[in-house]
Design a protein around this motif. Structure first.
Motif, short mmCIF file in Angstrom:
data_model
loop_
_atom_site.label_atom_id
_atom_site.label_comp_id
_atom_site.label_asym_id
_atom_site.label_seq_id
_atom_site.Cartn_x
_atom_site.Cartn_y
_atom_site.Cartn_z
N GLY A 1 0.87 -1.18 0.00
CA GLY A 1 0.00 0.00 0.00
C GLY A 1 0.90 1.22 0.00
N GLY A 2 0.35 2.35 -0.37
CA GLY A 2 1.13 3.58 -0.40
C GLY A 2 1.48 4.04 1.00
N ILE A 3 2.37 5.01 1.06
CA ILE A 3 2.77 5.57 2.36
C ILE A 3 1.52 6.12 3.09
N ALA A 4 1.42 5.78 4.37
CA ALA A 4 0.31 6.24 5.24
C ALA A 4 -1.05 5.71 4.82
N SER A 5 -1.05 4.61 4.04
CA SER A 5 -2.33 4.00 3.67
C SER A 5 -2.90 3.19 4.84
N GLY A 6 -2.01 2.78 5.75
CA GLY A 6 -2.46 1.99 6.91
C GLY A 6 -1.82 0.61 7.00
N LYS A 7 -0.72 0.38 6.24
CA LYS A 7 -0.08 -0.94 6.23
C LYS A 7 0.35 -1.39 7.62
N SER A 8 1.02 -0.50 8.36
CA SER A 8 1.53 -0.90 9.68
C SER A 8 0.37 -1.24 10.61
N THR A 9 -0.70 -0.49 10.47
CA THR A 9 -1.89 -0.75 11.29
C THR A 9 -2.46 -2.13 10.94
N VAL A 10 -2.51 -2.44 9.66
CA VAL A 10 -3.03 -3.73 9.20
C VAL A 10 -2.09 -4.87 9.62
N GLN B 1 -3.69 13.47 3.93
CA GLN B 1 -4.16 13.90 5.27
C GLN B 1 -3.49 13.10 6.38
N ARG B 2 -3.46 11.77 6.21
CA ARG B 2 -2.92 10.91 7.27
C ARG B 2 -1.40 11.06 7.39
N LEU B 3 -0.74 11.26 6.25
CA LEU B 3 0.71 11.45 6.28
C LEU B 3 1.04 12.76 7.01
N ARG C 1 -0.76 14.30 9.24
CA ARG C 1 -1.08 14.16 10.67
C ARG C 1 -0.04 13.27 11.38
N ARG C 2 0.32 12.15 10.74
CA ARG C 2 1.23 11.21 11.40
C ARG C 2 2.64 11.77 11.54
N ASP C 3 3.17 12.35 10.45
CA ASP C 3 4.59 12.72 10.44
C ASP C 3 4.82 14.20 10.74
N PRO D 1 -9.92 -1.68 1.45
CA PRO D 1 -10.15 -0.22 1.42
C PRO D 1 -10.04 0.31 2.84
N ASN D 2 -9.27 1.39 3.00
CA ASN D 2 -9.07 1.92 4.36
C ASN D 2 -9.35 3.42 4.41
N ASP D 3 -10.40 3.83 3.71
CA ASP D 3 -10.79 5.24 3.83
C ASP D 3 -11.91 5.44 4.84
N GLY D 4 -12.33 4.34 5.47
CA GLY D 4 -13.34 4.45 6.52
C GLY D 4 -12.68 4.65 7.88
N PRO D 5 -13.47 4.55 8.95
CA PRO D 5 -12.92 4.75 10.29
C PRO D 5 -11.99 3.61 10.71
N LEU D 6 -11.06 3.95 11.57
CA LEU D 6 -10.12 2.97 12.11
C LEU D 6 -10.84 1.76 12.71
N GLU D 7 -12.01 2.03 13.29
CA GLU D 7 -12.77 0.98 13.98
C GLU D 7 -13.28 -0.09 13.01
N ALA D 8 -13.29 0.24 11.70
CA ALA D 8 -13.79 -0.73 10.72
C ALA D 8 -12.72 -1.74 10.31
N LEU D 9 -11.46 -1.44 10.63
CA LEU D 9 -10.36 -2.28 10.13
C LEU D 9 -10.34 -3.70 10.70
N PRO D 10 -10.54 -3.87 12.03
CA PRO D 10 -10.44 -5.24 12.57
C PRO D 10 -11.38 -6.22 11.87
P1 ADP Z 1 1.63 2.98 6.60
O1 ADP Z 1 2.24 1.89 7.45
O2 ADP Z 1 0.94 2.46 5.38
O3 ADP Z 1 2.59 4.09 6.26
P2 ADP Z 1 0.11 3.60 9.01
O4 ADP Z 1 -0.43 2.27 9.41
O5 ADP Z 1 1.24 4.18 9.79
O6 ADP Z 1 0.45 3.64 7.43
O7 ADP Z 1 -1.13 4.62 9.00
C1 ADP Z 1 -0.91 6.02 8.75
C2 ADP Z 1 -1.58 6.85 9.82
O8 ADP Z 1 -2.99 6.80 9.62
C3 ADP Z 1 -1.32 6.34 11.22
O9 ADP Z 1 -1.23 7.45 12.07
C4 ADP Z 1 -2.55 5.50 11.53
O10 ADP Z 1 -2.85 5.46 12.91
C5 ADP Z 1 -3.63 6.26 10.78
N1 ADP Z 1 -4.71 5.40 10.28
C6 ADP Z 1 -4.64 4.19 9.71
N2 ADP Z 1 -5.86 3.76 9.33
C7 ADP Z 1 -6.73 4.73 9.65
C8 ADP Z 1 -8.15 4.89 9.52
N3 ADP Z 1 -8.92 3.95 8.95
N4 ADP Z 1 -8.70 6.03 9.97
C9 ADP Z 1 -7.94 7.01 10.51
N5 ADP Z 1 -6.60 6.91 10.68
C10 ADP Z 1 -5.99 5.80 10.25
#
Ligand code: ADP
Length: 203
Positions: free
Chosen positions: A10-19, A143-145, A147-149, A178-187
């Motif tokens: 996935g692209g940078i800040a797409s949520g890979k580490s979270t997944v 947006q996420r990039l 906020r995160r970095d 798809p990870n454009d929804g809320p974080l709570e939807a990921l699990p």
């Molecule tokens: P990657 O590993 O792909 O670079 P991260 O897993 O670090 O991405 O996610 C990027 C940022 O977005 C992190 O701060 C993470 O907590 C946040 N994030 C991930 N998924 C969601 C989501 N569904 N909704 C809101 N924020 C999210």
């Protein structure tokens, strides 16, 4: 031993580490390409010796580890230098990921490869049974990039532009998360994929 290996990208800040974390929480081994790339040129490694042979001792820090900033400067805007560096690192990363996944316990294993689309895709990783792409629109990624970095918009946009496009990633996907929804939807989404992969492993 895991015979079934899933590539995750996935692209940078797409949520890979979270997944990655959610799969690990479900007991699945995740081998990380970024960690493998660091190991490939760790202090004292054969990989680092090759880097020094190619680029000279100027890329070493005083403690004889790789000076990553110096190395980045060296390959920045020098495609040939980048190609030489990648020819040293990429085969080692691929071999390490393949071995780690093959030796992992569990019904299947995940190789988490942020730059899979950039580094040859499926052809470079023929042992990946499926490729899972964590997918968000570029606007969400930005947006996420930010906020995160905590970086400025111009740098964040440049980092996104330096990667493969969303379409190039989608082109190598077997499965989409798809990870454009809320974080709570990921699990729940990860649970469904975990069920699919466990079924594939059992088949
Ligand atoms: P990657 O590993 O792909 O670079 P991260 O897993 O670090 O991405 O996610 C990027 C940022 O977005 C992190 O701060 C993470 O907590 C946040 N994030 C991930 N998924 C969601 C989501 N569904 N909704 C809101 N924020 C999210």
């Amino acid at each position: 031993m895991s015979a079934l290996v899933i590539g995750l990208t996935g692209g940078i800040a797409s949520g890979k580490s979270t997944v990655d974390r959610l799969f690990r929480d479900r007991g699945i081994a995740v081998a990380d390409a970024d960690a493998a790339a660091r190991d490939a040129v760790a202090a004292g490694s054969e990989g680092l010796a090759e880097v020094v042979a190619a680029f000279g001792t100027g890329v070493l820090a005083p403690d004889r580890s790789l000076d990553r900033a110096a190395m980045r400067r060296r390959v920045f805007e020098d495609p040939e230098a980048r190609r030489v560096l990648e020819a040293i690192i990429h085969p080692r990363v691929r071999a390490a990921l393949e071995a780690t996944c093959a030796n992992a316990d569990g019904p299947y294993a995940i190789a988490s490869i942020p730059l899979l689309a950039e580094a040859g895709g499926r052809a470079a990783y023929p042992w990946l049974r499926r490729i899972l792409v964590v997918d968000v629109p570029a606007t969400v990624q930005l947006q996420r990039l930010l906020r995160r970095d905590g970086i400025d918009t111009a740098l964040a946009e440049a980092m996104i532009a330096a990667q493969a496009t969303r379409a190039q990633r989608l082109a190598i996907a077997d499965d989409l998360l798809p990870n454009d929804g809320p974080l709570e939807a990921l699990p729940a989404a990860v649970e469904a994929l975990d069920r699919l992969y466990r079924n594939l492993a059992a088949a």
